[in-house]
Each structure stands twice: as structure tokens, then as C-alpha cells.
Design an enzyme around this catalytic site. Sequence first.
Site, PDB file in Angstrom:
ATOM      1  N   THR A   1       0.866  -1.201   0.000  1.00 16.64           N
ATOM      2  CA  THR A   1       0.000   0.000   0.000  1.00 16.64           C
ATOM      3  C   THR A   1       0.898   1.246   0.000  1.00 16.64           C
ATOM      4  OG1 THR A   1      -0.232  -0.118   2.415  1.00 16.64           O
ATOM      5  CG2 THR A   1      -1.989  -1.085   1.106  1.00 16.64           C
TER       6      THR A   1
ATOM      7  N   LYS B   1       3.910  -6.862   3.872  1.00 18.47           N
ATOM      8  CA  LYS B   1       3.619  -5.455   3.554  1.00 18.47           C
ATOM      9  C   LYS B   1       3.366  -4.722   4.860  1.00 18.47           C
ATOM     10  CE  LYS B   1       0.355  -3.289   3.519  1.00 18.47           C
ATOM     11  NZ  LYS B   1      -0.543  -2.467   4.409  1.00 18.47           N
TER      12      LYS B   1
ATOM     13  N   THR C   1      -0.781  -2.801  11.036  1.00 21.10           N
ATOM     14  CA  THR C   1      -1.268  -2.992   9.658  1.00 21.10           C
ATOM     15  C   THR C   1      -0.165  -3.577   8.879  1.00 21.10           C
ATOM     16  OG1 THR C   1      -2.723  -1.140   9.593  1.00 21.10           O
ATOM     17  CG2 THR C   1      -2.194  -2.064   7.513  1.00 21.10           C
TER      18      THR C   1
ATOM     19  N   GLU D   1       6.716   4.674   7.517  1.00 21.25           N
ATOM     20  CA  GLU D   1       6.250   5.858   6.789  1.00 21.25           C
ATOM     21  C   GLU D   1       7.096   7.074   7.126  1.00 21.25           C
ATOM     22  OE1 GLU D   1       2.106   5.897   7.744  1.00 21.25           O
ATOM     23  OE2 GLU D   1       1.583   4.655   6.026  1.00 21.25           O
TER      24      GLU D   1
ATOM     25  N   ASN E   1       0.570  10.938   6.434  1.00 22.28           N
ATOM     26  CA  ASN E   1      -0.625  10.585   7.190  1.00 22.28           C
ATOM     27  C   ASN E   1      -1.632  11.715   7.324  1.00 22.28           C
ATOM     28  OD1 ASN E   1      -0.359   7.743   7.978  1.00 22.28           O
ATOM     29  ND2 ASN E   1       1.608   8.500   8.733  1.00 22.28           N
TER      30      ASN E   1
ATOM     31  N   SER F   1      -7.128  11.455   1.218  1.00 22.87           N
ATOM     32  CA  SER F   1      -7.568  12.361   0.145  1.00 22.87           C
ATOM     33  C   SER F   1      -6.706  12.230  -1.095  1.00 22.87           C
ATOM     34  CB  SER F   1      -7.551  13.801   0.657  1.00 22.87           C
ATOM     35  OG  SER F   1      -6.468  14.033   1.521  1.00 22.87           O
TER      36      SER F   1
END
Lengths: 406, 406
Positions: B152, B178, B189, B275, B401, B406
Site C-alpha cells: 500500500t 507489507k 497494519t 512511513e 498521514n 484524500s
Amino acid sequence: MNIVEGGIIAPKGFKAGGKFIGLKKARKDLAILVSDAPCSLAAVFTTNKVKAAPVLWNHDIYKNYSTIRGLVVNSGNANSCTGKKGAEDAQTMAQTMAKLMNVNEKEILVASTGVIGIPMPIEKIVKGIRELLPEVDNDILSGVHAAEAIMTTDTMMKTISVKVEIGGKEVHIGGMAKGSGMIHPNMATMLSFITTDVNIDKGLFRDSLKEITQDTYNMITVDGDTSTNDMVMAMANGMAENPKINEKNQDYEVFYEAFLYVNKYLAQSIVKDGEGASKFIEANVTGAKSKDDAKAVVKSILTSNLVKTAMFGEDANWGRVICAAGYSGADFDPDKSTLYFMSGGEKILLTEKGLPVDFDENKAFHILKNNEIQILLELNEGEYSATGWGCDLSYEYVKINGEYRS
Amino acid sequence: MNIVEGGIIAPKGFKAGGKFIGLKKARKDLAILVSDAPCSLAAVFTTNKVKAAPVLWNHDIYKNYSTIRGLVVNSGNANSCTGKKGAEDAQTMAQTMAKLMNVNEKEILVASTGVIGIPMPIEKIVKGIRELLPEVDNDILSGVHAAEAIMTTDTMMKTISVKVEIGGKEVHIGGMAKGSGMIHPNMATMLSFITTDVNIDKGLFRDSLKEITQDTYNMITVDGDTSTNDMVMAMANGMAENPKINEKNQDYEVFYEAFLYVNKYLAQSIVKDGEGASKFIEANVTGAKSKDDAKAVVKSILTSNLVKTAMFGEDANWGRVICAAGYSGADFDPDKSTLYFMSGGEKILLTEKGLPVDFDENKAFHILKNNEIQILLELNEGEYSATGWGCDLSYEYVKINGEYRS
């Protein structure tokens, strides 16, 4: 209850002052508070295993001594991880004040905030205390100077004072606080000092502060970190001359409400000044099976970096709120929960009985545009609810904390 | 043990494939894995109260059924908070695979990752499965396509495979994973799929994965969030034809070491791809009174936003590490602890027996300049130690994040 001017010097018999003595680069860094009459002390200390020297000093007073006459606070250095010399320095600060005031050193409280692990420049502080003590006063400016002198990364001064009537007498409560980073439930790098002229039994005074702390300071979070220096200390000198409050009667209720108001105001001010925060977030959880469950869900939502960045991004990413509730450890069935976002009198339903509803993205965006946002999660499991306060996570937070020491 | 090519298709009898079917904007979003022979399943699932539909589907299989023949994974939609339709969609995915393979639907595992709370475009997925299943193969490219299709916000593919000899036979273990956000101890996640051709007792296989999970996936943290979709699932088809491992003998040790290696590699890959992460941080805590204490301190250090931003800022702000250890809940005396930072073979002492030492700031800066940093905290209280992995907190994390949905 009326809000009045003055902060910590609003109650009768308290004097304060603040001064720049060279611990920080330019701004005021030493504050002193004294009371004409001996005070009862109510206090709550950090739960961190690593406790700064002043925390240990005050804790000893709290446990083993009975009256307080003054407080000295420096910013710019936390006197934490400073070993034997740190303990001696805290004592020296109290001793210096005590000698000049002709009271016992165990009647003087000490607090320090700033960088950890640097020895205190104690000569500067001793000299500062000698200069500042004769200057303390009970005018409004003196209270302001003290409130300024305890700030570190704070961008605004945090001070409040109120007046209530108890037994035909005017009773005042004033407070000042500092803190904007390292803030988390269970006491954070946060100092909060409360003064009051109420006449109250010491045990009741202490119990009321403990109870209030659970619903105020322990329900705020900025970054999940709990510091080595946190303290809330409240001093009551009895000079309002109200009939002594010895039990949980109506007088106690009046005092308690005002005391709660002052502490809640200061706790919320800290979050509103959260490092790099652009939004103030209130989380309400209702219908939990226990008070602990309700609080766990509130804290989990407010501590989640993913919720905090979504708020910063003004993104109605409700899945992150549900997810944070899910890993809070609280016992609830997600398929019964209902979630709303609110602000400025508007309210939007996002999920109902665990399922997303088809909401108006424009309305959601409009609500999230506000600076103060409320998250309401109804668990529909039981009778208990809780409220807490936090802020978003912004670029500015990373900037402030990536560059703090240098 | 040798590292070999192939990832999940390295073990005998496994075939895989990956394809773009229109769930994401452009990149591959459907992966399939099948085994020629029935597999034993070992698995660990998210502890989040909110569990996505595929997690519930697999958990039922884990509890109530005995053999596995295949796995289907989509990215782009998490099938979480999707209610009754979500459960039906997970079943439809398994059914579609099962019918084409002529096996029972309860022999097919399902996983989904992506946005929460959006109904699955199930027709696209059914069509995708029908197209992709005939294309699965055991060449290296097919394994790569599958590993790509489960990504992702991941910026790199996470895949590994190794070979060991057990009872004169070549045994392979392969894996793909992942995950880069919402990663936290206790499953995040994060999806991790392991294949192996080892011949092993199901109970032993399951116990080994549970044990390994404690020291790998449960010791990584990116942002403290634990997701609704996490799973580690390992499939063993026995096709290596080694003498069946029925007890914790030497063969088991050989397998266990290789199995641990694969899982640790995948867990660390997830953190390295955290991230917005610019640094990989390993925390070692030694001399704790218990294993739980050691782990609590490791996690507290790695989860602290203040430690993470200090690492991002390459600032030797050791006080934040000590402070995070202090509020971890672990039982230790801060005055006995010693702290080092390390990287690239260099080591710097920061505090000794709770007190700061006069360290060389240039050397500290040089060490923190590296991309992989080790924090070593010696508690000097007992025999237990723990290691965990995390990353720094950067502007980029906030950006990713704040703008994800969006």
C-alpha cells in the site's frame, strides 16, 4: 463563581515575582511565590521512575512535614539525572529562600524545568533568589512575571483565578502552569501551581486535588511522553477566614467546583499550547462498561499519531478513530458503536452501529476546518463516560522536537 | 542456512501471481498464492477489538479446519468496518478461488489491506481472481508480482527466502510482507505470508510461529497504532519430504533458526520502510529483572515521539531515552543504568550509573548521522534482555498521514 484578575496572587496573603537571571538566553527564568501565613500542601507528582531532584525534595515535604511558606521555580534547567549534586542543589535553593524568610527549609517547595542532565548553575540561582525575594509583591504584574518565568517551549502564559463565596466570606483560587511538550496522561512535563486562601482540612484538600487530577491533568495528551519533573502543587493558607471546611458539605461542593474549574482550565491551556499544535481536540466517550474503559478509549484516540495527523490534515478519516478505540484494551463490541465529529455547533454522523454512513464530505471538511474539534464515540455498552483533551500532530511538532537541544 | 531467490515461491509446490485489477489507481492490487499439496496453517492475528472481515474468515479456518490450499490478497481496500456485506465479500473471494481449484472454500485464506470502511468492489475482485488464477506460476517473476500486489504505502517490496538441510533433504522457507504505517508491537497494519515445504507437526509449527512473533513482529513499532487487519500466516506443505519433525530435536532447531531468520528479516523490513522514516533504530535493553520489563523498556523508548524526533534531528538528547525508560512501567533503579548510542562500529557512552558523562558532541553527532542507529541501555538489575526495532519521526510521516485518504 466569578473569574477575577491576578492568577496566583489573587488569593489573600500570596506574593510573587519573576526575573531573568541568566539560565535561559533572554527570557525570565526564576519565579518565587510566598505566603504570609503557613499553607497546607496538596500535591500530585510524576509517576516516572526517573524523578528529578526537586520532585524528591517536595515529596519528602509532602509526606513528612506540615506547612509551606514558599516556592521557588527555575526554568532553563530541569535538575534531572543530576545525582547527588542535583539533590544538594534543590536543597540549597530551599535553604537560601528559608534563611532569608526566617522559616524552616522544609517549608519551601522547589521546582525546575528545562533540559535534563546538565548540572545546575547554582551560584546564579542563589544570587537570583537573593535579588528576587525582596521584590515579590501582590500586584497583578508580579503574578504575570512569575507565570512568565516558569515557561519553556510554551508560547503563551497559562494563568487563571476565580472567586467564590463560602460561609459569607470571599474565597479565591489562583493558578499558573507551564507545559507544552512531553505531555501525557499520568502527569507530564507540566508544572501547575495553585494558590488559595480557603480554610479547609488538609486531608480533604489533598483528596480533592487527587480526584480532580484524574479528570483534568491525567486526561490530556500532547505526545504520549510522561516527564521526570511533573508536579501539581496547591497551597491553602486559610486567610479567607471562611468557617473551616471539615467535611464534604455544601461549602466543600462550592470550593470543589471552583478548584476543578481552575485545574481544568490550566490542563486545557497546556494542550491548546501543545508543541506545534494547530487544533485542540476533545474526545468524549459515552456508554462504556466502566470508567476505566471509557478513559482508555479516550486516551487511545487522543494518543494515536494516525488520528492526530488526520486532524492536522483535516481529513474525516474516521477509520483511524475506530481503530484506536479497538486497540485501547477496553471491552466493547465495535458493532454497537456510533461516531460523530463536531465543531462550532455543527455535528456530523460518521458511523452507526459499527458501519459507515454515507456522510457529506463537504460538511465534514467544514467541521474539521475549525481550530477546536470534538470527537464523540458512543459505545452503547453501559453507563460510563469520560472526556479528554489533545491536539493534532503537525510538521511544527517535528521541527520543535528535532531541534530542541541544539 | 543459505539465502536463495524466489520469496514465497522458493519452497517446492508453491505458485503465485500478482495483477492490477483496478482497486488502486495504477499499481498491482491482487495477489494469489496456491500450493500443490495441502498445507498446515500457523497464524497470528491482530489483537484489535475491531477485526476486519478477512481476519475473522481466517481465524475460523485456523480454529476449525485442517488444511489450506491457497490464499488471495487484495490491496486498495481493507474490508474493515464493512459489516455483513464485508463478511460475505471475504467468503465470495474464497469461494471463487475454491470453485476454480475444485477445493473446499475453507481451504482458502483471504487478506485485504487499504482504506477502512469502504464497501469492497467485489465484482472486480471476482473477475480478477478468475483472470489471475490460471496465470500463477513458480518462476521468480510471479513471486515478485505477488509481493508487489500486496503493497500500500510501502516504498519497497519485502521478500526473502532461505534454504536449510534437514534429514538429508533441502527445506525452503519463503516470505513476503507489507506494512509501513500503523505498525506497533502486538501486530499492526502488517501482512506477512510465509511458505515452506518443511514436513512438520502442526502443533509444533504453530507454537514456533507464536514464539517467533513475540520476538519479531511484536517488537517493531512505527507509530504506535495497531491495525484491524494484521496477520501473519505461514503455510507448510511437507513437499521437502524431510523426516517429519515431531519434537523439539536438532531438526527442529535447524528449522526454527531459519524460520526465525525469515520472520525477523520481514519484521525489520517493515520498520526500515516506516512511513517517512529516515533512520532505522534498534533498541537493546539488558540487565532487566524480567523479560517483560526488558520488553516494556524497549517498546517505551521506540514508541516515544520525543526520542523519535531527536533521532530525526540527529540530536544526542539522551535525557529523552532515560525518561521514556522511566515511564515504561518496568521496575528498575535509574541510578544503576548506563546508556550508549552506537552505529557503524562506533559506540559512545552517554550516561553511567544514572549520571551523564562528559561526552564528545562531535562523536555523538557523527554516530547519529548514520541511517542505522543502536540504542543500548544497561539496567544492571538482573539477567533479562530484549531487542526491538523502530524508526524516527519525520516531516514526511506527518505529510503521508495528513493526506492519506484524500
